[in-house]
Scaffold this active site. Structure first.
Site, PDB file in Angstrom:
ATOM      1  N   GLU B  60       8.414  -8.591  -7.720  1.00 33.87           N
ATOM      2  CA  GLU B  60       7.936  -9.138  -6.443  1.00 33.87           C
ATOM      3  C   GLU B  60       8.824 -10.257  -5.888  1.00 33.87           C
ATOM      4  O   GLU B  60       9.159 -10.217  -4.695  1.00 33.87           O
ATOM      5  CB  GLU B  60       6.483  -9.597  -6.566  1.00 33.87           C
ATOM      6  N   HIS B 129      -7.029  -9.172  -9.703  1.00 42.46           N
ATOM      7  CA  HIS B 129      -6.838  -8.154  -8.652  1.00 42.46           C
ATOM      8  C   HIS B 129      -7.936  -8.248  -7.599  1.00 42.46           C
ATOM      9  O   HIS B 129      -8.247  -7.263  -6.927  1.00 42.46           O
ATOM     10  CB  HIS B 129      -6.838  -6.735  -9.250  1.00 42.46           C
TER      11      HIS B 129
END
Lengths: 331, 331
Positions: B60, B129
């Site tokens: 990322e 998440h």
């Protein structure tokens, strides 16, 4: 010395650029010591052959990303003293209208995407500039300058992986000056630095960073190949930082000796070496070189005087340039 | 009017903008053939190819950094960050690089990129998440933050984001991807900084963002049956924030609850409530209440997770107490 360019003008420009960097730094250091400069700065003195050898192989369309020790890259990529000193002093006419300062100078007219005060922070930016070149089928190349200390950042390995996978026109230029801030590089870097790039299948070279012609010859070859889609490349440039980590790092014998500093300055200085070469080869006389040095010194003094007298940005600028389309972000 | 899902709306917006402007490209993990785990991007690679729908390694910070560099040099990347929770991985590239580049360069460099990511709990995905982290980026000057509350907003805001010359972060509610809403076939854009009054009312204002707009609308229906008239306002972008519309509603109804799925402490609800207190205090008949997510990591067990997020019943209950003039604490 390795032979690269055979053009006298090119040689003289490389010499001039190295002296300009050294002279700029001497003046910046004086501004700090005389308390005329806000904040701190990081001197590039000693590493001139790296920035000049590389940037002389680039055009204005080619990009660079720079570091907290970035004045050398900025000068080598074509910046003017006046706007640079104005920026260091936080003045309106600075390259960034005084908003960036020493650690954030950017000069996009010459392809300098900016110094970066996060160690390793520009590795993604440089690689992204190269990705854009590939996507838009342009042949410009981006050079990512960073130090040996930044090789400890994980970002480098993420972006080298992608650069290698996608054959991006980027050259990673690791300026190994032997010190990661106040710590010897051997204490922070395991194994070989070039082998890390080679692990991604990236062609890596180590070069004497005090030899401007060697740096330039290697970079010219790699830039030409990168333009043809043969990149990325990695160069480890062995160099030395004359000053401390920053201008305030005066008492540094706990991490390196004065003898070591003296040895590099006396025996491996990139400017002294190149000057001797120019005289020896009959490219310039001592008088011509002295005249050039004096002219650069005068230019720098004039730019410093100008910057000291220049005005600060109006306070109304404080909330400008936060967004491109909102004139005053805090209105 | 035809109805499409939020997922289709995002897909359409991207496709339209990629057809209009060839500098737009998508980059992220599993965005091409996989079309992301939520299948939001399904089919785009067929039309635009892998050069414009770029699958990256799981890195990322690396691909975020590439997007910043590409944006600085003439491309318009749309970064796909698979889960909002991964924002913590890219904070340097987003907040130290993308957000500050325009300002630090005195307005010379721009970073026109879009970061698509998501928010929302109750999907039984536990603490890493399920977070709603938009307040983190809204805190950083230089970033714009859009929070679509339906397929219609998702399309209109995405198109505006792609054309914006600043870094924009869009948070999609991942529980809403399969929800349908009327979306015009003809092209439209939703400007940033324009709140939408979803429902007119006179007794109390319910300000909701993203997933909480529906919660507020359902609460308003419950309240309507009891004779309480609630106005529902959706800011649509929290940076820039349409303060005028929020204040006008607060002055009209004299009571306000701000509902948002981020953690309540130091969050979006606190910011909006504070602005209303500062600027509409003498029009208020009750303290402005905040309702955010419970200040705990999102738990896995459904029995626990469901009580961390505001519900229509919970909002209606607080509204009832405010309208009744009961002095309550906002806990």
């Amino acid at each position: 010395m390795a032979k690269a360019k055979t053009n006298t003008e090119d040689y003289m420009r490389m010499y001039r650029q190295m002296v300009r960097i050294r002279t700029f730094e001497d003046n910046a250091n004086q501004l700090y010591l005389s308390a005329k400069m806000p904040g701190l700065t990081h001197m590039y003195s000693g590493e001139e052959a790296v920035a000049v050898g590389i940037c002389e192989a680039l055009t204005d369309d080619d990009r660079i990303t720079s570091t907290h020790r970035g004045h050398g890259h900025c000068v080598a990529k074509g910046a003017n003293f006046k706007e640079m000193f104005c920026e260091l002093l936080g003045k309106e006419e600075g390259y960034c209208r005084g908003k960036g300062g020493s650690m954030h100078i950017a000069d996009q007219s010459h392809g300098n995407l900016g110094a970066n005060a996060i160690v390793g922070g520009s590795m993604g930016i440089a690689t992204g500039a190269a990705l854009r070149a590939k996507l838009q089928k342009k042949d410009d190349v981006t050079v990512c300058f960073f130090g040996d200390g930044a090789t400890a950042q994980g970002l480098l390995y993420e972006v080298m992986n992608m650069a290698a996978l996608w054959k991006l026109p980027v050259i990673y230029a690791c300026e190994n000056n032997g010190y990661s801030e106040y710590t010897k590089t051997e204490e922070i870097a395991a194994g070989s630095i070039t082998a890390r790039a080679e692990a991604f299948g990236i062609e890596a070279h180590q070069v004497d960073g005090q030899d401007v012609l060697a740096v330039n010859a290697l970079t010219q070859k790699l830039v030409a190949r990168a333009r043809k889609g043969e990149g990325p490349f990695f160069i480890e440039l062995m160099t030395y930082r004359y000053h401390g980590h920053h201008v305030g790092d005066i008492n540094r014998e706990y991490y390196r000796t004065k003898d070591e500093e003296k040895d590099w300055k006396d025996n491996r200085d990139p400017i002294i070496r190149f000057r001797a070469y120019l005289v020896d080869q009959g490219i310039a006389s001592e008088e011509e070189i002295e005249a050039m040095n004096a002219e650069i010194k005068e230019d720098a003094s004039a730019a410093v005087e100008y910057a000291l007298a220049a005005k600060y940005p109006d306070v109304s600028e404080v909330d400008m340039h936060v967004y491109t389309d909102i004139k005053h972000a805090c209105a | 009017m035809r109805e499409i899902t939020l997922s289709q709306a995002v897909n359409e917006a991207l496709a339209e903008e990629m057809r209009r402007d060839e500098t737009v490209f998508i980059i992220g993990e599993d965005v091409a053939e996989a079309g992301t785990p939520f299948k939001v991007l399904a089919g785009l690679v067929d039309e635009f190819g892998t050069e414009r729908v770029i699958d990256t390694p799981i890195a990322e910070p690396g691909f975020m950094g590439l997007a910043v560099g590409a944006a600085m040099t003439g491309a318009r990347p749309v970064v796909d960050l698979m889960f909002g929770d991964f924002l913590f991985l890219i904070m340097d590239q987003l907040c130290n690089q993308a957000a500050k580049t325009h300002y630090m360069s005195g307005g010379k460099l721009t970073v026109p990129l879009v970061l698509r990511t998501n928010l929302g709990a109750t999907r039984r995905s536990a603490a890493q998440h399920s977070q709603s982290l938009h307040a983190l980026v809204a805190h950083i000057p230089g970033l714009k933050v859009a929070m679509p509350s339906s397929a219609y907003e998702a399309k209109g805001l995405m198109k505006t984001a792609i054309r914006d010359n600043n870094p924009v972060v869009i948070f999609e509610d991942k529980l809403m991807y399969q929800e349908k809403a009327p979306v015009p076939e003809e092209e439209f854009l939703i400007p940033f900084g324009e709140a939408n009054v979803k429902r007119d009312g006179t007794d109390i204002t319910l300000i909701g963002t993203s997933s909480m707009v529906q919660v507020c609308e359902k609460a308003a229906e419950i309240l309507a049956k009891e004779g309480i008239s609630a106005e529902v306002v959706d800011p649509r972008t929290i940076v820039p924030l349409d303060e005028a519309t929020l204040l006008a509603s607060a002055r009209k109804t004299s009571r306000v609850i701000v509902v948002d799925e981020g953690h309540q402490s130091y969050g979006v609800t606190a910011e909006i409530a504070s602005r209303i207190n500062e600027k509409a205090f003498y029009h208020l008949d009750a303290p402005v209440l905040r309702m955010g997510a419970l200040d705990v990591p999102v738990p896995f067990s459904p029995a626990l997770e469901d009580i961390t997020v505001p519900t229509p019943e919970g909002v209606a209950e607080k509204a009832r107490m405010l309208v009744a003039g009961e002095m309550i604490h906002a806990a």
